[in-house]
Design a protein around this motif. Structure first.
Motif, PDB file in Angstrom:
ATOM      1  N   PHE A  86       0.834  -1.186   0.000  1.00 32.31           N
ATOM      2  CA  PHE A  86       0.000   0.000   0.000  1.00 32.31           C
ATOM      3  C   PHE A  86       0.874   1.243   0.000  1.00 32.31           C
ATOM      4  O   PHE A  86       0.561   2.242  -0.637  1.00 32.31           O
ATOM      5  N   ALA A  87       1.986   1.148   0.686  1.00 33.50           N
ATOM      6  CA  ALA A  87       2.909   2.282   0.766  1.00 33.50           C
ATOM      7  C   ALA A  87       3.557   2.541  -0.587  1.00 33.50           C
ATOM      8  O   ALA A  87       3.838   3.690  -0.949  1.00 33.50           O
ATOM      9  N   MET A  88       3.792   1.494  -1.361  1.00 36.66           N
ATOM     10  CA  MET A  88       4.418   1.656  -2.665  1.00 36.66           C
ATOM     11  C   MET A  88       3.546   2.468  -3.604  1.00 36.66           C
ATOM     12  O   MET A  88       4.037   3.179  -4.459  1.00 36.66           O
ATOM     13  N   ALA A  89       2.236   2.341  -3.422  1.00 35.68           N
ATOM     14  CA  ALA A  89       1.320   3.121  -4.260  1.00 35.68           C
ATOM     15  C   ALA A  89       1.622   4.601  -4.084  1.00 35.68           C
ATOM     16  O   ALA A  89       1.622   5.373  -5.035  1.00 35.68           O
ATOM     17  N   GLY A  90       1.896   4.986  -2.855  1.00 31.35           N
ATOM     18  CA  GLY A  90       2.217   6.376  -2.574  1.00 31.35           C
ATOM     19  C   GLY A  90       3.614   6.717  -3.049  1.00 31.35           C
ATOM     20  O   GLY A  90       3.904   7.860  -3.387  1.00 31.35           O
ATOM     21  N   SER A 103       3.207  -7.742  -8.786  1.00 32.37           N
ATOM     22  CA  SER A 103       1.817  -7.664  -8.351  1.00 32.37           C
ATOM     23  C   SER A 103       1.032  -6.686  -9.202  1.00 32.37           C
ATOM     24  O   SER A 103       1.520  -5.627  -9.559  1.00 32.37           O
ATOM     25  N   THR A 104      -0.201  -7.058  -9.497  1.00 32.02           N
ATOM     26  CA  THR A 104      -1.064  -6.175 -10.288  1.00 32.02           C
ATOM     27  C   THR A 104      -1.970  -5.410  -9.352  1.00 32.02           C
ATOM     28  O   THR A 104      -2.512  -5.964  -8.409  1.00 32.02           O
ATOM     29  N   ARG A 105      -2.094  -4.123  -9.597  1.00 33.49           N
ATOM     30  CA  ARG A 105      -2.973  -3.338  -8.732  1.00 33.49           C
ATOM     31  C   ARG A 105      -4.256  -3.007  -9.454  1.00 33.49           C
ATOM     32  O   ARG A 105      -4.436  -3.381 -10.605  1.00 33.49           O
ATOM     33  N   SER A 106      -5.111  -2.292  -8.759  1.00 33.37           N
ATOM     34  CA  SER A 106      -6.428  -1.975  -9.284  1.00 33.37           C
ATOM     35  C   SER A 106      -6.355  -1.357 -10.674  1.00 33.37           C
ATOM     36  O   SER A 106      -7.130  -1.672 -11.554  1.00 33.37           O
TER      37      SER A 106
END
Length: 118
Positions: free
Chosen positions: A54-58, A79-82
């Motif tokens: 989740f932190a990587m998204a930021g 990993s694939t995200r939304s």
DNA sequence: CCTGTGACCGAAG
DNA sequence: TCTTCGGCCACAG
């Protein structure tokens, strides 16, 4: 080995968790990868792997440089995200650093995994 | 303060 | 090797 922590296991995760994640990921050199769980363990709690992701998204839109592309999941896959996109960028960045992917789109963790020095 | 939300992980089928 | 399932916890609103 139990997935749950023992009752007495202390929670070493403190405030500013994301900042800590960035600091750890920055220590991974080019040409190597690490896993979300490994980063979590480096922070003191193996169970916060999800928060690491989740932190990587930021990290993407963070002002500071964070080599977020060097973090893959426990199976060595990206990993694939939304959004769906971005995963391809990650693979490209890694290949540019010399990391090879198998036919099934995974990296050999035994070969590229970065072990944090004590 | 309470709730929803995941770029995960390991076990089981 | 693939899919499904339960649990985990920081963070934003």
């Amino acid at each position: 080995m139990p997935r749950r922590a023992d009752p007495g296991e202390p929670r070493v995760v403190g405030p500013g968790f994301h900042a800590r994640v960035f600091a750890v990921v920055r220590r991974v050199p080019a040409g190597h990868v690490t896993t979300y769980g490994q980063v979590a363990a480096a922070l003191g709690s193996a169970r916060v792997a999800r928060q690491v992701g989740f932190a990587m998204a930021g990290a993407c839109h963070a002002d500071e440089y964070v080599p977020w592309h060097r973090v893959v999941n426990a199976k060595g896959a990206v990993s694939t995200r939304s959004g769906g996109d971005g995963a391809e960028d990650q693979r490209e960045l890694l290949e540019a650093e010399g990391v090879e992917f198998s036919a099934s789109g995974r990296v050999d963790l035994n070969r590229y995994r970065w072990v944090f020095p004590e």
